[in-house]
Design a protein around this motif. Structure first.
Motif, PDB file in Angstrom:
ATOM      1  N   TYR A  24      -2.809   5.220  10.901  1.00 51.93           N
ATOM      2  CA  TYR A  24      -3.455   4.405   9.866  1.00 51.93           C
ATOM      3  C   TYR A  24      -3.588   5.186   8.548  1.00 51.93           C
ATOM      4  O   TYR A  24      -3.478   4.615   7.459  1.00 51.93           O
ATOM      5  CB  TYR A  24      -4.834   3.935  10.329  1.00 51.93           C
ATOM      6  CG  TYR A  24      -5.511   3.043   9.312  1.00 51.93           C
ATOM      7  CD1 TYR A  24      -5.075   1.730   9.111  1.00 51.93           C
ATOM      8  CD2 TYR A  24      -6.566   3.508   8.529  1.00 51.93           C
ATOM      9  CE1 TYR A  24      -5.673   0.908   8.172  1.00 51.93           C
ATOM     10  CE2 TYR A  24      -7.176   2.697   7.590  1.00 51.93           C
ATOM     11  CZ  TYR A  24      -6.725   1.397   7.414  1.00 51.93           C
ATOM     12  OH  TYR A  24      -7.311   0.585   6.479  1.00 51.93           O
ATOM     13  N   VAL A  28      -2.518   3.937   4.628  1.00 51.60           N
ATOM     14  CA  VAL A  28      -3.337   3.969   3.408  1.00 51.60           C
ATOM     15  C   VAL A  28      -2.635   4.770   2.322  1.00 51.60           C
ATOM     16  O   VAL A  28      -2.584   4.358   1.150  1.00 51.60           O
ATOM     17  CB  VAL A  28      -4.729   4.572   3.710  1.00 51.60           C
ATOM     18  CG1 VAL A  28      -5.530   4.749   2.423  1.00 51.60           C
ATOM     19  CG2 VAL A  28      -5.484   3.698   4.701  1.00 51.60           C
ATOM     20  N   GLN A  31       0.364   2.838   0.922  1.00 49.98           N
ATOM     21  CA  GLN A  31      -0.072   1.716   0.086  1.00 49.98           C
ATOM     22  C   GLN A  31      -0.438   2.185  -1.320  1.00 49.98           C
ATOM     23  O   GLN A  31      -0.230   1.467  -2.302  1.00 49.98           O
ATOM     24  CB  GLN A  31      -1.275   1.035   0.757  1.00 49.98           C
ATOM     25  CG  GLN A  31      -1.570  -0.372   0.274  1.00 49.98           C
ATOM     26  CD  GLN A  31      -2.367  -0.369  -1.013  1.00 49.98           C
ATOM     27  OE1 GLN A  31      -3.195   0.509  -1.226  1.00 49.98           O
ATOM     28  NE2 GLN A  31      -2.113  -1.356  -1.852  1.00 49.98           N
ATOM     29  N   LYS A  32      -0.933   3.395  -1.426  1.00 55.85           N
ATOM     30  CA  LYS A  32      -1.329   3.923  -2.738  1.00 55.85           C
ATOM     31  C   LYS A  32      -0.136   4.349  -3.581  1.00 55.85           C
ATOM     32  O   LYS A  32      -0.093   4.113  -4.792  1.00 55.85           O
ATOM     33  CB  LYS A  32      -2.261   5.126  -2.544  1.00 55.85           C
ATOM     34  CG  LYS A  32      -3.630   4.782  -1.997  1.00 55.85           C
ATOM     35  CD  LYS A  32      -4.447   6.062  -1.808  1.00 55.85           C
ATOM     36  CE  LYS A  32      -5.830   5.758  -1.251  1.00 55.85           C
ATOM     37  NZ  LYS A  32      -6.608   7.011  -1.002  1.00 55.85           N
ATOM     38  N   SER A 247       2.803  -4.772   1.147  1.00 53.02           N
ATOM     39  CA  SER A 247       2.056  -3.603   0.673  1.00 53.02           C
ATOM     40  C   SER A 247       2.154  -3.447  -0.838  1.00 53.02           C
ATOM     41  O   SER A 247       1.309  -2.784  -1.447  1.00 53.02           O
ATOM     42  CB  SER A 247       2.571  -2.327   1.359  1.00 53.02           C
ATOM     43  OG  SER A 247       3.830  -1.935   0.838  1.00 53.02           O
ATOM     44  N   ASP A 252      -5.244  -3.925   0.876  1.00 55.49           N
ATOM     45  CA  ASP A 252      -5.780  -3.385   2.130  1.00 55.49           C
ATOM     46  C   ASP A 252      -4.771  -3.590   3.252  1.00 55.49           C
ATOM     47  O   ASP A 252      -4.420  -4.729   3.569  1.00 55.49           O
ATOM     48  CB  ASP A 252      -7.088  -4.109   2.466  1.00 55.49           C
ATOM     49  CG  ASP A 252      -7.785  -3.526   3.694  1.00 55.49           C
ATOM     50  OD1 ASP A 252      -7.170  -2.689   4.397  1.00 55.49           O
ATOM     51  OD2 ASP A 252      -8.940  -3.904   3.961  1.00 55.49           O
TER      52      ASP A 252
END
Length: 373
Positions: A24, A28, A31-32, A247, A252
């Motif tokens: 996970y 994250v 995604q950034k 994404s 989120d």
């Protein structure tokens, strides 16, 4: 599908569950930054390719039950059959589910201790019921709710299995993949259920049930290899492509990485078909290399691994390894190793049920004991 191939698929599925939870952080990070030459991209690839896991777990449950009960005549499937079935199945799943739910709620401090004794009891019962049937005490406990709901419906599904029921459950599966779209076209708002509710999963369970039919298995095995291989590659790519595309526009990962997507549905079903087709080859390889005993043994530990792996993952993430890809194989090895140790320590069957371990065979009593001389 042979028992051995099913056991291997169960080990593969629980390993994929752990990979999803352990990656996970990469989700994250990707995604950034959307860096396609990074560990985070490798992490999301592994994460999405592992999305077959929970659907296949449920498929295996339906398949295994029907291999056992599939020959029961429909006229014999009634109230007494259901009670006997529930007694055998609900205890093995329900006891550890309730025990570990209470344990984790206590550890996480979710129970209320304020107010009168009557108020404390009432509020804590409400809290327990919510975490048993709506929201899991830990983020992976929703699977217990899913499987118990499937067990609850199993006698009915077994009694009334038919092509019409298959079509109905497929229809329910599709409309709950696209509830907003269906509502916009029909004008009828669908009732929204928690992700653990059976409407999102019952088709997988029923597909596993009908896959236990020899005629269905033969039809699956006769699917042409090359066209199916192309379709499987397309569906695998579809899962990854959809994830990357969403994404780019959504903030989120929890909103777009879930199982209730058409891409995951197509991928998981094709993954199941793949293993049905490879059954004979895999079984021959496992037996030739003398892996059958180990596969059967570690498959039996998979339920316990499912219970404990998030606790183990939290501990690993307290170390310098947090966020690295090394966590993925490490959580698998430590989880299986830990449950192996627990399996060797606990020898009382009731305690083993609570621990999520298979029961030990009860030694047969000798009918004729030797007389004393």
């Amino acid at each position: 599908m042979s028992r051995l191939t099913g056991d291997f698929l169960r080990i593969l599925s629980i390993s994929a569950v752990m990979v999803i939870h352990a990656s996970y952080g990469q989700e994250v990070e990707f995604q950034k930054h959307h860096d396609f030459f990074s560990a985070s991209f490798a992490g999301i690839l592994i994460n999405q390719i592992s999305r077959f896991c929970v659907p296949v777990f449920i498929l295996l449950s339906g398949y295994g039950l029907t291999m056992r009960y599939g020959n029961v005549l429909k006229r014999e499937i009634g109230f007494s059959f259901a009670l006997d079935f529930y007694k055998k199945r609900f205890l093995k799943i329900g006891i550890p589910f309730v025990f570990w739910t209470v344990f984790l709620l206590a550890v996480f401090g979710r129970f209320s201790l304020e107010g009168s004794l009557t108020g404390i009891i009432a509020s804590n019962i409400a809290i327990l019921l919510k975490f048993l049937f709506v929201k899991g005490a830990d983020y992976h406990f929703y699977f217990f709710t899913i499987i118990l709901e499937c067990y609850l419906l199993y006698p009915l599904l077994l009694k009334y299995r038919s092509p019409i029921l298959f079509s109905l459950l497929l229809f329910v599966q599709i409309i709950y993949i696209y509830p907003v779209t269906v509502s916009s076209f029909t004008g009828i708002p669908l009732i929204r259920f928690p992700s653990s509710f059976f409407v999102h999963w019952i088709f997988y369970f029923y597909l596993g049930m009908i896959s236990a039919d020899k005629k269905v298995l033969e039809k699956i095995k006769k699917i042409p290899v090359i066209p199916f291989g192309i379709l499987f590659a397309v569906f695998t790519g579809y899962v990854v492509q959809e994830y990357i595309r969403r994404s780019m526009t959504e903030n989120d990962p929890g909103y777009y990485n879930h199982f209730n997507r058409l891409s995951v549905f197509l991928y998981a079903v094709s993954f199941w078909i793949l293993f049905v087709k490879l059954d004979g080859i895999l079984e021959a390889i496992f037996r030739q290399r003398k892996l059958a005993v180990w596969i059967t043994y570690f498959s039996g530990l998979s339920f316990g691994v499912y219970i404990y792996h998030t606790m183990i993952l939290r501990v690993i993430n307290l170390t310098f390894l947090e966020g690295s890809l090394a966590v993925l194989p490490l959580v698998i090895l430590i989880s299986f190793g830990s449950v192996w140790g627990i399996d060797k320590l606990i020898r009382i069957n009731f305690m083993r049920i609570i621990a999520g371990l298979p029961e030990l065979p009860v030694p047969e009593k000798e009918e004729n004991s030797p007389s004393k001389t």
